[in-house]
Design an enzyme around this catalytic site. Structure first.
Site, mmCIF file in Angstrom:
data_model
loop_
_atom_site.group_PDB
_atom_site.id
_atom_site.type_symbol
_atom_site.label_atom_id
_atom_site.label_comp_id
_atom_site.label_asym_id
_atom_site.label_seq_id
_atom_site.Cartn_x
_atom_site.Cartn_y
_atom_site.Cartn_z
ATOM 1 N N GLU A 1 5.353 2.209 -5.517
ATOM 2 C CA GLU A 1 3.950 1.738 -4.579
ATOM 3 C C GLU A 1 3.538 0.401 -4.867
ATOM 4 O O GLU A 1 3.071 0.305 -5.972
ATOM 5 C CB GLU A 1 3.255 2.868 -4.260
ATOM 6 C CG GLU A 1 2.164 2.614 -3.221
ATOM 7 C CD GLU A 1 1.391 3.883 -2.836
ATOM 8 O OE1 GLU A 1 1.302 4.286 -1.783
ATOM 9 O OE2 GLU A 1 0.865 4.375 -3.958
ATOM 10 N N TYR B 1 1.147 -3.449 2.493
ATOM 11 C CA TYR B 1 1.715 -2.269 1.824
ATOM 12 C C TYR B 1 3.110 -2.430 1.646
ATOM 13 O O TYR B 1 3.858 -2.531 2.856
ATOM 14 C CB TYR B 1 1.011 -1.034 2.574
ATOM 15 C CG TYR B 1 1.444 0.239 1.822
ATOM 16 C CD1 TYR B 1 0.844 0.917 1.041
ATOM 17 C CD2 TYR B 1 2.666 0.763 2.319
ATOM 18 C CE1 TYR B 1 1.259 1.994 0.351
ATOM 19 C CE2 TYR B 1 3.214 1.782 1.717
ATOM 20 C CZ TYR B 1 2.487 2.424 0.710
ATOM 21 O OH TYR B 1 2.768 3.766 0.286
#
Length: 222
Positions: free
Chosen positions: A205, A119
């Site tokens: 993101e 991530y």
């Protein structure tokens, strides 16, 4: 303003970031059969484009299989049928609520052999008035849940400047990546910072950022 995955990837591609080849469709799929010939596969990934997270784990109001809004397809003739079943359908995810969101855009992308998932995000920490990078080995998961259940898996990095960033070498050990991959991550970080400031973003993101079987980083979702 929120943007779709295919729009985000087009921006990232223009800044030299590693994204896979794909094709987007808005309300109609007339050219899909011709386009698929230019996308390497199998597999191919058919992705619903809505402004909500959890697309892959979601479900369609008009159900046509037991899979979600992101589906990996191994038979070329199924790409068109799955895309047509998604287009105009209502996708329900944990972020949309039961009302769901109508899928008016589809993104079809080449597949990727995934070795590991990470991530990564950039955002502004307003408490410190700095750009912060969050990075974690828990890629592909809900980062909010990771923050609650395994906060030690999230690494926060603050940037004092906007370019010529050199990541701390301890990050290589924490992420368990080799030197070449660490150098690649450093390059990706600098390019993302350039994107962040160039387009005046509030959040970028990437979940997941993956290492493929060849050991290279790919921005798999954005």
């Amino acid at each position: 303003m929120n943007i779709h995955e295919y729009q985000a990837k087009e921006i990232l591609k223009n800044f030299g970031l590693p994204v896979l080849k794909g094709k987007s469709y808005n309300k109609n799929l007339n050219t899909l059969d011709a386009d698929i010939k230019d996308l390497n596969g199998p597999p191919w990934v058919v992705k619903s484009q809505i402004h909500a997270g959890g697309r892959g784990a979601g479900y369609f109001k008009d159900s046509f299989n037991n899979k979600g809004g992101v589906q990996v397809i191994f038979e070329k003739d199924q790409v068109s049928s799955i895309a047509k079943s998604m287009m105009g359908n209502v996708l329900i995810t944990k972020q949309t609520g039961e009302v769901g969101k109508t899928v008016n855009r589809i993104f079809i992308e080449e597949g990727c052999d995934i070795e590991r998932e990470f991530y990564l995000s950039l955002l502004i920490d307003r408490n410190f008035s700095k750009v912060m990078m969050m990075i974690s080995v828990a890629g592909g998961m809900d980062i909010e849940e990771v923050a609650i259940s395994n906060p030690e898996k999230i690494i926060n990095i603050y940037f004092e400047k906007n370019k010529d960033i050199k990541l701390d070498e301890t990050l290589q050990t924490k992420l368990d990546i080799n030197q070449s991959q660490f150098d690649e991550l450093n390059s990706i970080t600098n390019k993302l910072l350039l994107v962040f400031h160039s387009i005046d973003a509030t959040t970028i993101e990437i979940n997941p950022l993956v290492l493929n079987k060849q050991g290279s980083f790919i921005v798999l979702d954005a």
